[in-house]
Structure formats: C-alpha cells, structure tokens
Motif scaffolding. Structure first.
Motif, PDB file in Angstrom:
ATOM      1  N   HIS A 217       0.673  -1.029  -0.131  1.00 33.13           N
ATOM      2  CA  HIS A 217      -0.219   0.155  -0.118  1.00 33.13           C
ATOM      3  C   HIS A 217       0.932   1.293  -0.032  1.00 33.13           C
ATOM      4  O   HIS A 217       0.499   2.264  -1.000  1.00 33.13           O
ATOM      5  CB  HIS A 217      -0.887  -0.012   1.236  1.00 33.13           C
ATOM      6  N   GLY A 218       1.821   1.295   1.013  1.00 30.23           N
ATOM      7  CA  GLY A 218       2.801   2.369   1.013  1.00 30.23           C
ATOM      8  C   GLY A 218       3.494   2.638  -0.391  1.00 30.23           C
ATOM      9  O   GLY A 218       3.722   3.855  -0.771  1.00 30.23           O
ATOM     10  N   HIS A 219       3.771   1.708  -1.284  1.00 30.22           N
ATOM     11  CA  HIS A 219       4.727   1.600  -2.439  1.00 30.22           C
ATOM     12  C   HIS A 219       3.670   2.429  -3.549  1.00 30.22           C
ATOM     13  O   HIS A 219       4.103   3.243  -4.268  1.00 30.22           O
ATOM     14  CB  HIS A 219       5.070   0.569  -2.896  1.00 30.22           C
ATOM     15  N   ILE A 220       2.364   1.786  -3.473  1.00 27.67           N
ATOM     16  CA  ILE A 220       1.329   2.477  -4.443  1.00 27.67           C
ATOM     17  C   ILE A 220       0.829   3.633  -4.135  1.00 27.67           C
ATOM     18  O   ILE A 220       0.926   4.658  -5.110  1.00 27.67           O
ATOM     19  CB  ILE A 220       0.156   1.459  -4.731  1.00 27.67           C
ATOM     20  N   LEU A 221       0.832   4.170  -3.175  1.00 27.37           N
ATOM     21  CA  LEU A 221       0.545   5.482  -2.777  1.00 27.37           C
ATOM     22  C   LEU A 221       1.548   6.508  -2.970  1.00 27.37           C
ATOM     23  O   LEU A 221       1.614   7.613  -3.687  1.00 27.37           O
ATOM     24  CB  LEU A 221       0.316   5.685  -0.937  1.00 27.37           C
ATOM     25  N   HIS A 238       9.581   6.180   5.845  1.00 24.39           N
ATOM     26  CA  HIS A 238       9.337   4.715   6.755  1.00 24.39           C
ATOM     27  C   HIS A 238       7.721   4.423   6.447  1.00 24.39           C
ATOM     28  O   HIS A 238       6.911   5.170   6.312  1.00 24.39           O
ATOM     29  CB  HIS A 238       9.519   4.919   8.173  1.00 24.39           C
ATOM     30  N   ILE A 239       7.660   2.907   5.978  1.00 26.31           N
ATOM     31  CA  ILE A 239       6.352   2.355   6.160  1.00 26.31           C
ATOM     32  C   ILE A 239       6.475   1.175   7.161  1.00 26.31           C
ATOM     33  O   ILE A 239       7.077   0.263   6.911  1.00 26.31           O
ATOM     34  CB  ILE A 239       5.917   1.988   4.627  1.00 26.31           C
ATOM     35  N   THR A 240       5.361   1.366   8.172  1.00 22.96           N
ATOM     36  CA  THR A 240       5.561   0.282   9.229  1.00 22.96           C
ATOM     37  C   THR A 240       3.992  -0.006   9.271  1.00 22.96           C
ATOM     38  O   THR A 240       3.344   0.628   8.756  1.00 22.96           O
ATOM     39  CB  THR A 240       6.104   1.028  10.257  1.00 22.96           C
ATOM     40  N   ASN A 241       3.636  -0.944  10.212  1.00 20.37           N
ATOM     41  CA  ASN A 241       2.461  -1.286  10.769  1.00 20.37           C
ATOM     42  C   ASN A 241       1.899  -0.222  11.727  1.00 20.37           C
ATOM     43  O   ASN A 241       0.970  -0.154  12.199  1.00 20.37           O
ATOM     44  CB  ASN A 241       2.293  -2.541  11.389  1.00 20.37           C
ATOM     45  N   ARG A 317       1.444  11.973   6.436  1.00 16.91           N
ATOM     46  CA  ARG A 317       1.145  13.611   6.268  1.00 16.91           C
ATOM     47  C   ARG A 317       1.328  13.672   4.622  1.00 16.91           C
ATOM     48  O   ARG A 317       0.548  14.309   3.824  1.00 16.91           O
ATOM     49  CB  ARG A 317       2.367  14.473   6.893  1.00 16.91           C
ATOM     50  N   ASP A 318       2.335  13.086   3.932  1.00 15.12           N
ATOM     51  CA  ASP A 318       2.656  13.624   2.609  1.00 15.12           C
ATOM     52  C   ASP A 318       1.888  12.577   1.709  1.00 15.12           C
ATOM     53  O   ASP A 318       1.720  12.951   0.437  1.00 15.12           O
ATOM     54  CB  ASP A 318       4.251  13.300   2.274  1.00 15.12           C
ATOM     55  N   MET A 319       1.568  11.440   1.980  1.00 13.69           N
ATOM     56  CA  MET A 319       0.828  10.460   0.847  1.00 13.69           C
ATOM     57  C   MET A 319      -0.272   9.951   1.532  1.00 13.69           C
ATOM     58  O   MET A 319      -1.039   8.913   1.068  1.00 13.69           O
ATOM     59  CB  MET A 319       1.567   9.499   0.390  1.00 13.69           C
ATOM     60  N   GLY A 320      -1.058  10.277   2.680  1.00 12.77           N
ATOM     61  CA  GLY A 320      -2.198   9.829   3.462  1.00 12.77           C
ATOM     62  C   GLY A 320      -2.057   8.274   3.553  1.00 12.77           C
ATOM     63  O   GLY A 320      -3.276   7.712   3.661  1.00 12.77           O
ATOM     64  N   TYR A 321      -0.921   7.934   4.073  1.00  6.61           N
ATOM     65  CA  TYR A 321      -0.739   6.367   4.512  1.00  6.61           C
ATOM     66  C   TYR A 321      -1.307   6.152   5.717  1.00  6.61           C
ATOM     67  O   TYR A 321      -1.176   6.903   6.714  1.00  6.61           O
ATOM     68  CB  TYR A 321       0.765   6.213   4.428  1.00  6.61           C
ATOM     69  N   LYS A 322      -1.839   5.005   5.860  1.00  2.00           N
ATOM     70  CA  LYS A 322      -2.279   4.390   6.911  1.00  2.00           C
ATOM     71  C   LYS A 322      -2.168   2.886   6.943  1.00  2.00           C
ATOM     72  O   LYS A 322      -2.809   2.487   5.744  1.00  2.00           O
ATOM     73  CB  LYS A 322      -3.856   4.941   7.355  1.00  2.00           C
ATOM     74  N   PRO A 323      -1.929   1.974   7.655  1.00  3.21           N
ATOM     75  CA  PRO A 323      -1.748   0.632   7.886  1.00  3.21           C
ATOM     76  C   PRO A 323      -3.213   0.199   7.311  1.00  3.21           C
ATOM     77  O   PRO A 323      -4.127   0.546   8.228  1.00  3.21           O
ATOM     78  CB  PRO A 323      -1.264   0.237   8.809  1.00  3.21           C
TER      79      PRO A 323
END
Ligand SMILES: NC(=O)C1=CN([C@@H]2O[C@H](COP(=O)(O)OP(=O)(O)OC[C@H]3O[C@@H](n4cnc5c(N)ncnc54)[C@H](OP(=O)(O)O)[C@@H]3O)[C@@H](O)[C@H]2O)C=CC1
Ligand SMILES: CC(C)=CCC[C@@H](C)[C@H]1CC[C@H]2C3=C(CC[C@]12C)[C@@]1(C)CCC(=O)C[C@@H]1CC3
Length: 346
Positions: A217-221, A238-241, A317-323
């Motif tokens: 998900h982090g990669h595609i965002l 960083h992309i974590t749980n 903040r920058d890509m709206g990431y959320k696990p």
C-alpha cells in the motif's frame, strides 16, 4: 518522422517482481487495473496481465524491453540479506541500481519507486520512533545494509523535478506475511533445532514488524503521489504497521500459532552478542577451510535484543498512508498460510 508511443499511466514495471514483496505488489497492481511487466532473475509464477522478462538487472540490454513505454518502475530486487557475499551485494545493489537509473532515464520513465530499508540508519543501538532525518549509519553491520545505503543515495540523488525522472524511496521494516521466505522459515527452523528456548535480554525491546500488504500500500501511494511539485521527490519514507511490538512477543505469537513453545528463559544480551561476535570471527578465519553460516550473527542478535521502531508520520502527512491490516490480523493470516511449517507437519 518517428512517433513515440505515449506510455499508458496504468502500465508499470516491477523489478524483483518474482520475490516475496514484489509478487504481492504485482498482485495488488493488477487488482487496481495496472498491466505489469515483471523483470527478475527467475520466474516464479504466471498471471494474466503480467508480461515476464527474465534477466539480471545489471544488464541494461536485458532490462530495456521490460522498461520500454512504461511510465512507472518499482525496484524491489536485492540479494537476500542472509548472504554474506560482498561482491554480489555491491554488483546488484549498487552497480545494478546505477544501471536501472540509466535505463529509466534513457527510456523516458517518469517515476522510479525504490524499496529501500529502515535498516539504513541502524547500527546495533536502540532506535525509538526514528524519523527519516536520522543520518545513514557510518557503521553498517553487514554488507546488505552497506549497499542498501548506497542504493538509496543513488536513487534519491537521481531525482530530477525539471521534466526528468522522479524518484522516491520506501523504507519498510520487518516485512512479514504469506510466502515470506525469511522470517517465519528461519524462526521455525530455529525452533525445530531446539534453539528457540531463550529470550535475549529482558524481552521488553520494541520492534516494527510490517504486514506485507501495508508495505505494498505504501509503495502504490508513493507512486501515485509522486509529482514534480510534491514533497515526495527525492525523499525516503518509513512504512510500518505503526504498532511497535516486543520482538519476543511477536516471535512467541508466531511460534505458538504454529504449535511450537514460546521461548521462556532469559540470556544476558551482552553475553550472546559477544558469543555471536566470536563465532563470526571464527567463521571468517576458517572460511578458506570450512564454510559454515552461524544462525546467531551479531546483526541478528542486535535485531533481537534492541529497540528499533520508526515513525511513519511523514508518510501519513505526505501521502495519506495508514496501515490497512492490523498486526493481529496480519499474524493470524501469516500463521494460517504456513500449514507445512506447523509443529508435527510432515
Ligand atoms: N523482507 C524484509 O523484511 C525487507 C525487505 N526489504 C527490501 O525489500 C525488497 C524486496 O525484498 P524481499 O521481497 O524480501 O526479497 P526477495 O528475495 O523475496 O525478492 C527479491 C527478488 O529480486 C530478485 N533478484 C535478486 N538479484 C537480482 C538481479 N541481479 N536481477 C534481477 N532480479 C534479482 C530475487 O531473485 P532470487 O531470489 O533468485 O535472488 C528475488 O526474486 C528488497 O530490496 C529488500 O532489500 C527492506 C526491508 C525489509
Ligand atoms: C524486525 C526485523 C528487521 C526483522 C527482519 C527479519 C530477520 C532479521 C529476523 C526474522 C527471524 C529472526 C530471528 C532471529 C534474529 C532476527 C531474525 C532472523 C534469531 C536468530 C535471534 C536469536 C534467536 O534466539 C533466534 C532468532 C530466530 C529468529
């Protein structure tokens, strides 16, 4: 006059697409309507919507057909961290990444998303809620980390907002999930050899383990938010749980889920670390005569006995990431996917 084919925005290439993370990424991209070119040194599956190109990423001529007319490239190939072949890491992670960047630039690829690693700042000491501004370690603990640092620098420095290649790096940590060839198999192998009885240190050290679908998900965002005006250009994330857990609680949950006993007895961290150093030196000295690979390397003992968890606030903040998948769900889906590794399985 030659007309250049305008690459479809729903086309992409995944270098390392046969691997653990790569294949999960390919499956999600297909679900989202992308057509995917996979470039890898080996072919491990076939799927509708995937064109497979087999080759070594250090070979630009082999790479070119896979990246032609593709606006977006994911680079998630690397030799396995367990290898201690310095020349191989240098060739693939450093020289090979230069080749990938050159090929992308020559072919007019618009975006390159690199799978880096949070370990690029880890040197064996505690990291608590580490942010992306921690400097790269000057004392990498193994060749894998040493070359992941070089690789990330190369990709981020190649970012050209003035109409050239845009780049971003994703730094996952402790990826786990179905089909992982590393974490669960190493753990089960250690348990089957009767070596999972001990907790190194007091067992309270917190660590990030990240379910593979969250990493995808982090990669595609990142790919979809990477534009010349966005803050992502030339930056690591960083992309974590976002749920640090005690290293030994995570190990115990997986072990118990698979029918093995959880480790119970404590060993002092410095004692085990010292022994791992001795064993590593011995392995180096004896290398010309006998080849043996210790399970307990200094890097592994440090990973098992220190805090290493990272903030993913910048990605939020920058890509709206959320696990998307919680740790509890990720662990249970992982455990269910390994029936052959259960205690007592033939
Ligand atoms: N797994 C984890 O916990 C973490 C992984 N990462 C990074 O994520 C990425 C993916 O890791 P993961 O999926 O676990 O690794 P895998 O080993 O499962 O996947 C990597 C893939 O790249 C292939 N490959 C290796 N060398 C070459 C080459 N010279 N040319 C073409 N293909 C090649 C591998 O083939 P073969 O298997 O034959 O070598 C494999 O198919 C890596 O960059 C890794 O550094 C970062 C943090 C944590
Ligand atoms: C959080 C993170 C970066 C995990 C990466 C994966 C591997 C480095 C770990 C997966 C299984 C782990 C493991 C150990 C060390 C780290 C791993 C290889 C031990 C060898 C540590 C010492 C022990 O007592 C046994 C452990 C088996 C599992």
């Amino acid at each position: 006059m030659t007309t250049r084919v305008r690459p479809s925005s729903k086309r992409c290439a995944v270098i390392g697409g046969s691997g653990f993370l790569g294949r999960h990424l390919v499956e999600k991209l297909l679900e989202r309507g992308y057509s995917v070119a996979v470039f890898d040194i080996r072919q491990s599956y076939e799927l509708p919507g995937v064109t497979f190109y087999q080759g070594d990423l250090c070979d630009k001529e082999a790479l070119r057909p896979a990246l032609k007319d593709v606006p977006l490239v994911f680079h998630c190939a690397s030799p396995a961290p367990a290898s201690d072949d310095r020349a191989l890491f240098q060739r693939v992670n450093v020289q090979g990444t230069c080749t990938v960047i050159q090929a992308c630039t020559e072919l007019g690829v618009q975006k390159l998303v690199l799978t880096s690693s949070a370990s690029v700042v880890y040197e064996g000491a505690d990291i608590k809620n580490g942010t992306e501004d921690i400097p790269y370690t000057a004392k990498p603990m193994d060749y894998y980390t040493e070359t992941k640092i070089e690789q990330e620098k190369l990709v981020l420095q190649a970012c050209d907002k003035e109409g050239g290649l845009l780049t971003v790096a994703i730094r996952p940590h402790g990826i786990f999930g179905p089909r992982d060839p590393q974490l669960v198999p190493i753990l089960v192998d250690t348990a089957r050899r009767g070596k999972m009885k001990f907790i190194i240190g007091d067992g309270t050290n917190l660590v990030d383990f990240t379910f593979v679908e969250n990493v995808v998900h982090g990669h595609i965002l990142a790919a979809e938010h990477l534009r010349p005006e966005s803050p992502l250009c030339g930056k690591p994330y960083h992309i974590t749980n976002d749920e640090p857990i005690r290293f030994w609680d995570f190990m115990s949950k997986v072990l118990v889920g698979l029918g093995y006993a959880a480790p119970r007895y404590h060993l002092p961290y410095m004692l085990v670390y010292g022994l791992a150093m001795l064993l590593w030196l011995l392995a180096m000295l004896l290398r010309p005569l006998v080849a043996f690979k210790p399970t307990f390397t200094p890097m592994r003992v440090a990973l098992a006995g220190t805090h290493h968890y990272y903030s993913c606030e910048a990605a939020k903040r920058d890509m709206g990431y959320k696990p998307l998948v919680s740790l509890t769900e990720g662990i249970s889906r992982t455990v269910e996917s390994y029936p052959h590794l259960r205690h007592g399985a033939p």
